[in-house]
Design a protein around this motif. Structure first.
Motif, PDB file in Angstrom:
ATOM      1  N   UNK A  77     -56.008  38.973 -40.303  1.00 34.48           N
ATOM      2  CA  UNK A  77     -56.499  39.921 -39.308  1.00 34.48           C
ATOM      3  C   UNK A  77     -55.345  40.715 -38.693  1.00 34.48           C
ATOM      4  N   UNK A  78     -54.206  40.070 -38.489  1.00 32.01           N
ATOM      5  CA  UNK A  78     -53.031  40.731 -37.905  1.00 32.01           C
ATOM      6  C   UNK A  78     -52.624  41.961 -38.708  1.00 32.01           C
ATOM      7  N   UNK A  79     -52.863  41.941 -40.008  1.00 33.99           N
ATOM      8  CA  UNK A  79     -52.486  43.065 -40.860  1.00 33.99           C
ATOM      9  C   UNK A  79     -53.262  44.344 -40.537  1.00 33.99           C
ATOM     10  N   UNK A  80     -54.383  44.226 -39.819  1.00 33.95           N
ATOM     11  CA  UNK A  80     -55.199  45.387 -39.448  1.00 33.95           C
ATOM     12  C   UNK A  80     -54.660  46.151 -38.239  1.00 33.95           C
ATOM     13  N   UNK A  81     -53.725  45.559 -37.506  1.00 34.31           N
ATOM     14  CA  UNK A  81     -53.175  46.217 -36.317  1.00 34.31           C
ATOM     15  C   UNK A  81     -52.317  47.391 -36.771  1.00 34.31           C
ATOM     16  N   UNK A  82     -52.507  48.560 -36.170  1.00 31.24           N
ATOM     17  CA  UNK A  82     -51.677  49.710 -36.549  1.00 31.24           C
ATOM     18  C   UNK A  82     -50.193  49.370 -36.380  1.00 31.24           C
ATOM     19  N   UNK A  83     -49.384  49.784 -37.328  1.00 24.28           N
ATOM     20  CA  UNK A  83     -47.955  49.458 -37.306  1.00 24.28           C
ATOM     21  C   UNK A  83     -47.297  49.803 -35.983  1.00 24.28           C
ATOM     22  N   UNK A  84     -47.651  50.925 -35.389  1.00 30.81           N
ATOM     23  CA  UNK A  84     -47.013  51.340 -34.138  1.00 30.81           C
ATOM     24  C   UNK A  84     -47.375  50.423 -32.955  1.00 30.81           C
ATOM     25  N   UNK A  85     -48.388  49.564 -33.134  1.00 25.62           N
ATOM     26  CA  UNK A  85     -48.804  48.641 -32.080  1.00 25.62           C
ATOM     27  C   UNK A  85     -48.396  47.203 -32.343  1.00 25.62           C
TER      28      UNK A  85
END
Length: 86
Positions: A77-85
């Motif tokens: 699930x962590x992989x879904x967080x936008x890179x900038x966040x």
């Protein structure tokens, strides 16, 4: 799922963008996973990281436990967080 349909704090997949179709108008709804109020606790990358760190330190408890999938995987699930966040 559209890339804007994820919580900026925990990466949970949502049915609609938490920051609206324009990406700038928060819905003020609550993430069923981490309990983030969209537009308040995720308004900047720094605030999203603070909320995420607090949630992790508290054991990654689900806000709406009945929504938690049986095969829930935080690392995935962590992989879904936008890179900038992240």
């Amino acid at each position: 799922m559209h890339s804007d349909c994820y919580c900026r704090v925990c990466g949970y997949g949502l049915s609609s963008p938490p920051w609206g179709e324009d990406g700038s108008t928060p819905t003020w709804e609550i993430c069923p996973c981490c309990g983030t109020e969209f537009g308040y606790e995720d308004c900047t990358p720094a605030s999203a990281r603070r909320k995420r760190n607090q949630w992790i330190l508290n054991g990654k408890k689900w806000f709406e436990n009945k929504e938690r999938p049986a095969d829930w995987d935080w690392d995935r699930q962590f992989q879904n967080i936008p890179d900038s966040y992240k």
